[in-house]
Design an enzyme around this catalytic site. Structure first.
Site, PDB file in Angstrom:
ATOM      1  N   CYS A 137       0.842  -1.206   0.000  1.00 41.05           N
ATOM      2  CA  CYS A 137       0.000   0.000   0.000  1.00 41.05           C
ATOM      3  C   CYS A 137       0.872   1.249   0.000  1.00 41.05           C
ATOM      4  CB  CYS A 137      -0.911  -0.022   1.231  1.00 41.05           C
ATOM      5  SG  CYS A 137      -1.940   1.442   1.366  1.00 41.05           S
ATOM      6  N   CYS A 140      -0.493   4.084   2.212  1.00 42.57           N
ATOM      7  CA  CYS A 140      -0.250   3.905   3.651  1.00 42.57           C
ATOM      8  C   CYS A 140       1.217   4.164   3.999  1.00 42.57           C
ATOM      9  CB  CYS A 140      -0.588   2.483   4.094  1.00 42.57           C
ATOM     10  SG  CYS A 140      -2.066   1.798   3.375  1.00 42.57           S
ATOM     11  N   ASP A 141       2.134   3.679   3.171  1.00 43.48           N
ATOM     12  CA  ASP A 141       3.537   3.618   3.587  1.00 43.48           C
ATOM     13  C   ASP A 141       4.497   4.497   2.783  1.00 43.48           C
ATOM     14  OD1 ASP A 141       2.823   1.699   5.472  1.00 43.48           O
ATOM     15  OD2 ASP A 141       3.021   0.069   4.031  1.00 43.48           O
TER      16      ASP A 141
END
Ligand code: NAP
Length: 307
Positions: A137, A140-141
């Site tokens: 992701c 997300c990261d």
């Protein structure tokens, strides 16, 4: 055991499930809508949506999720959170859908809209280094890799879209693809080839992800030359397609050779009373717009069936 009842149970709160909930509630069906986590499904794994009709300037994915959730709640649906573990029964005697935590729902129809999850590479180092540089992701990261070097694995829409997103943070993004041409749509390819931070590594597959406490490199096999080289980097983002989330679905619900549910034009499955919508279905185009269409069709079909 807690028992709930509804005419139609909708499993999954991505765009397919939310559209089904909207159409079912407007058809005045007694609807129970079950989400595993928060609404959004895979939309929460992406940053920006620019091909959903009605938003010519694009829209942040989380904002579109909020708008969809608000819209489908406006007509009054019952919601529950839970993870389905089994579907028992049939359309004649009624279904019983079992959830983790000793809860079950008795219903007359089920719409499965549980989407799909990222595929794993299944190479040494992947499991051990997930969360330590291996990610599925970018939204997300991605920000953890500011001014660092990362690789994206895959050549589809997700890989290219996310590789482009990662260039906001990373100093360099390698795109490692197993062939010498991309599967991604042309407009994404054009952007990718024009982006100076992207470098393509063609005809190559990951054999191993190297690192102890953090990713240090990937070992790449060039399929044409047969040589293996280590590429030093800080992060690996894997976008090699999706597997449908159907562990709880009985075998009697027929699937295609990749495991996605086969449906007809009404989103009926091989089992009467069980419908499917969105990315868990066998289909040529997996998009928010096609998921929404499936969800609406499935709810319409249920309202026909229940009369
Ligand atoms: P996908 O289209 O199935 O592409 C997967 C990519 O990973 C392909 O390039 C494939 O290579 C490669 N791959 C598969 N298994 C591999 C393995 N074991 N090792 C290395 N590479 C591997 O999956 P996706 O990109 O996640 O997209 C899923 C669906 O969502 C598609 O229908 C896509 O169009 C849609 N989507 C749309 C958008 C958008 O419209 N903006 C954004 C994201 C996703 P090959 O090419 O050689 O098969």
């Amino acid at each position: 055991m807690g028992i709930e009842r509804a005419d139609v149970l909708i499993l999954g709160a991505g765009p397919a499930g939310m559209a089904a909930a909207l159409y079912a509630s407007r058809a005045k069906l007694d609807t129970l809508f079950v989400e595993r986590l928060s609404p959004g499904g895979q939309m929460l794994w992406t940053h920006w949506v620019e091909n959903y009709l009605g938003f010519p300037d694009g829209i942040q994915a989380f904002e579109l999720v909020d708008k969809m959730a608000e819209h489908c709640r406006k007509f009054g649906i019952r919601e529950m959170s839970g993870e389905a573990t089994a579907i028992n029964g049939d359309a004649k005697s009624g279904f019983e859908v079992v959830f983790a935590g000793d809860i079950s729902v008795r219903c007359r129809a089920v719409i499965i809209a549980t989407g799909a999850s990222p595929k794993r590479l299944d190479v040494p180092g992947e499991v051990e280094l997930t969360g330590k540089g291996v990610s599925y992701c970018a939204t997300c990261d991605g920000a953890f890799f500011r001014d660092q070097v990362v690789a994206v694995i895959g050549g589809g829409d997700t890989a290219i879209e996310e590789a482009l997103f990662l260039t906001r943070f990373a100093s360099k993004v390698y795109v490692v693809h197993r062939r010498d041409s991309l599967r991604a749509t042309k407009i994404l390819q054009e952007r990718a080839f024009a982006n100076p931070k992207l470098e393509f590594v063609w005809d190559s597959v990951v054999e191993r992800i190297v690192g102890d406490d953090a990713v240090k490199a990937v070992s790449l096999l060039n399929k044409k030359s047969g040589t293996t080289t280590d590429l030093a980097l800080d992060g690996v983002f894997v976008f090699i397609g999706m597997d449908p989330n159907l562990a709880f679905v009985p075998e009697t619900v027929k699937r295609d050779e990749s495991g996605f549910i086969l449906t007809d034009a009404w989103m009926k499955t091989s089992v009467p009373g069980i419908f499917a919508a969105g990315d868990c279905c066998s289909k040529p185009l997996r998009q928010i717009i096609t998921a929404v269409s499936d969800g609406a069709t499935a709810a319409f079909a249920v309202s026909h069936m229940l009369g």
